[in-house]
Design an enzyme around this catalytic site. Structure first.
Site, PDB file in Angstrom:
ATOM      1  N   LYS A   9      76.034  45.074  55.213  1.00  0.00           N
ATOM      2  CA  LYS A   9      75.480  44.639  56.683  1.00  0.00           C
ATOM      3  C   LYS A   9      75.930  45.714  57.694  1.00  0.00           C
ATOM      4  O   LYS A   9      76.858  46.442  57.436  1.00  0.00           O
ATOM      5  CB  LYS A   9      76.044  43.294  56.809  1.00  0.00           C
ATOM      6  CG  LYS A   9      75.290  42.168  55.903  1.00  0.00           C
ATOM      7  CD  LYS A   9      75.727  40.830  56.383  1.00  0.00           C
ATOM      8  CE  LYS A   9      75.047  39.712  55.390  1.00  0.00           C
ATOM      9  NZ  LYS A   9      75.385  38.375  55.899  1.00  0.00           N
ATOM     10  N   TYR A  49      64.863  36.692  56.396  1.00  0.00           N
ATOM     11  CA  TYR A  49      66.032  35.197  56.707  1.00  0.00           C
ATOM     12  C   TYR A  49      65.202  34.044  56.994  1.00  0.00           C
ATOM     13  O   TYR A  49      65.697  33.018  57.394  1.00  0.00           O
ATOM     14  CB  TYR A  49      67.184  35.461  57.482  1.00  0.00           C
ATOM     15  CG  TYR A  49      68.167  36.406  57.126  1.00  0.00           C
ATOM     16  CD1 TYR A  49      69.193  36.011  56.170  1.00  0.00           C
ATOM     17  CD2 TYR A  49      68.554  37.621  57.625  1.00  0.00           C
ATOM     18  CE1 TYR A  49      70.253  36.634  55.604  1.00  0.00           C
ATOM     19  CE2 TYR A  49      69.530  38.304  56.915  1.00  0.00           C
ATOM     20  CZ  TYR A  49      70.430  37.973  56.113  1.00  0.00           C
ATOM     21  OH  TYR A  49      71.423  38.678  55.476  1.00  0.00           O
ATOM     22  N   ASN A 112      79.808  39.238  57.935  1.00  0.00           N
ATOM     23  CA  ASN A 112      80.496  39.289  56.617  1.00  0.00           C
ATOM     24  C   ASN A 112      80.186  40.268  55.728  1.00  0.00           C
ATOM     25  O   ASN A 112      80.381  39.878  54.546  1.00  0.00           O
ATOM     26  CB  ASN A 112      80.289  37.490  56.343  1.00  0.00           C
ATOM     27  CG  ASN A 112      78.643  37.477  55.933  1.00  0.00           C
ATOM     28  OD1 ASN A 112      77.947  38.249  56.098  1.00  0.00           O
ATOM     29  ND2 ASN A 112      78.535  36.140  55.360  1.00  0.00           N
ATOM     30  N   GLU A 126      63.534  39.490  46.955  1.00  0.00           N
ATOM     31  CA  GLU A 126      64.310  40.345  48.067  1.00  0.00           C
ATOM     32  C   GLU A 126      64.223  41.797  47.489  1.00  0.00           C
ATOM     33  O   GLU A 126      64.019  42.482  48.293  1.00  0.00           O
ATOM     34  CB  GLU A 126      65.707  39.820  47.917  1.00  0.00           C
ATOM     35  CG  GLU A 126      65.789  38.538  48.778  1.00  0.00           C
ATOM     36  CD  GLU A 126      67.359  37.711  48.789  1.00  0.00           C
ATOM     37  OE1 GLU A 126      67.433  36.935  49.428  1.00  0.00           O
ATOM     38  OE2 GLU A 126      68.217  38.413  48.325  1.00  0.00           O
TER      39      GLU A 126
HETATM   40  P1  IDP Z   1      75.406  33.601  52.327  1.00  0.00           P
HETATM   41  O1  IDP Z   1      75.298  34.800  52.690  1.00  0.00           O
HETATM   42  O2  IDP Z   1      76.932  33.424  51.835  1.00  0.00           O
HETATM   43  O3  IDP Z   1      74.650  33.211  51.062  1.00  0.00           O
HETATM   44  P2  IDP Z   1      73.733  31.833  54.025  1.00  0.00           P
HETATM   45  O4  IDP Z   1      74.225  30.303  53.967  1.00  0.00           O
HETATM   46  O5  IDP Z   1      72.803  32.182  53.028  1.00  0.00           O
HETATM   47  O6  IDP Z   1      75.379  32.552  53.339  1.00  0.00           O
HETATM   48  O7  IDP Z   1      73.768  32.451  55.295  1.00  0.00           O
HETATM   49  C1  IDP Z   1      73.103  33.813  55.580  1.00  0.00           C
HETATM   50  C2  IDP Z   1      74.014  34.540  56.299  1.00  0.00           C
HETATM   51  O8  IDP Z   1      73.791  33.838  57.802  1.00  0.00           O
HETATM   52  C3  IDP Z   1      75.296  34.634  56.170  1.00  0.00           C
HETATM   53  O9  IDP Z   1      75.774  35.487  55.270  1.00  0.00           O
HETATM   54  C4  IDP Z   1      75.864  34.845  57.577  1.00  0.00           C
HETATM   55  O10 IDP Z   1      75.795  36.264  57.760  1.00  0.00           O
HETATM   56  C5  IDP Z   1      74.961  33.943  58.600  1.00  0.00           C
HETATM   57  N1  IDP Z   1      75.576  32.716  58.749  1.00  0.00           N
HETATM   58  C6  IDP Z   1      75.592  31.625  57.891  1.00  0.00           C
HETATM   59  N2  IDP Z   1      76.273  30.464  58.468  1.00  0.00           N
HETATM   60  C7  IDP Z   1      76.362  30.970  59.631  1.00  0.00           C
HETATM   61  C8  IDP Z   1      77.247  30.186  60.741  1.00  0.00           C
HETATM   62  O11 IDP Z   1      77.556  29.047  60.479  1.00  0.00           O
HETATM   63  N3  IDP Z   1      77.364  30.901  61.810  1.00  0.00           N
HETATM   64  C9  IDP Z   1      77.091  32.327  62.029  1.00  0.00           C
HETATM   65  N4  IDP Z   1      76.331  32.769  61.029  1.00  0.00           N
HETATM   66  C10 IDP Z   1      76.284  32.218  59.701  1.00  0.00           C
END
Ligand code: IDP
Ligand code: MG
Length: 137
Positions: A9, A49, A112, A126
């Site tokens: 990212k 997304y 992240n 994807e």
């Molecule tokens: P993942 O990447 O671990 O699979 P997902 O739930 O699929 O997590 O969420 C996609 C992306 O959305 C996450 O990697 C993160 O960048 C962002 N995200 C998820 N939950 C939150 C949140 O509560 N606050 C802000 N960003 C979030």
């Protein structure tokens, strides 16, 4: 063998972790099937997304994911989806296990550092979103 789709990212690129992460990918036994360096448009990020469009963080996430260049890659390995999820750790770096990529490098729950597919079906979708057949080896 099975496939997964991963991204480094914008924070991972900005903080100069591309080399570390590619090295980890190879050390973990993945074969790089396809790889590219690109910047997502806001529309691309919204499409990618889409499953999260009802979540409160969706707009911020799409703006963030289109804020700078990323690395996108298709990887091949036995148990690829689950193995990569184990290597990256929990979504929130505060909850990510020691030694995982998110524990090592992530800035926040949003920024992240890495993406990983959550199922074989989504991995295939994807990969098709980013790569043409002649870009995969
Ligand atoms: P993942 O990447 O671990 O699979 P997902 O739930 O699929 O997590 O969420 C996609 C992306 O959305 C996450 O990697 C993160 O960048 C962002 N995200 C998820 N939950 C939150 C949140 O509560 N606050 C802000 N960003 C979030
Ligand atoms: Mg996910």
């Amino acid at each position: 063998m099975s496939k997964t789709f991963i991204m480094i990212k914008p924070d991972g690129v900005k903080n100069k972790h591309v080399g570390d992460i590619l090295q980890r990918i190879e050390k973990e036994g993945f074969k790089i099937q396809g790889i590219k360096y690109l910047k997502l448009s806001l529309e691309d990020a919204k499409q990618f997304y889409k499953v999260h469009s009802a979540r409160p963080f969706y707009n911020d996430l799409c703006n963030y994911m289109s804020s700078g260049p990323i690395v996108a890659a298709a990887l091949d390995r036995e148990n690829a989806v689950q193995h990569w999820r184990d290597v990256i750790g929990a979504t929130d770096p505060k909850e990510a296990a020691a030694g995982t990529i998110r524990a090592l490098f992530a800035e926040s729950k949003e920024a992240n550092t890495v993406h990983g597919s959550d199922s074989d079906d989504n991995a295939a979708m994807e990969i098709a979103f980013f790569f043409k057949g002649n870009e995969l080896f």
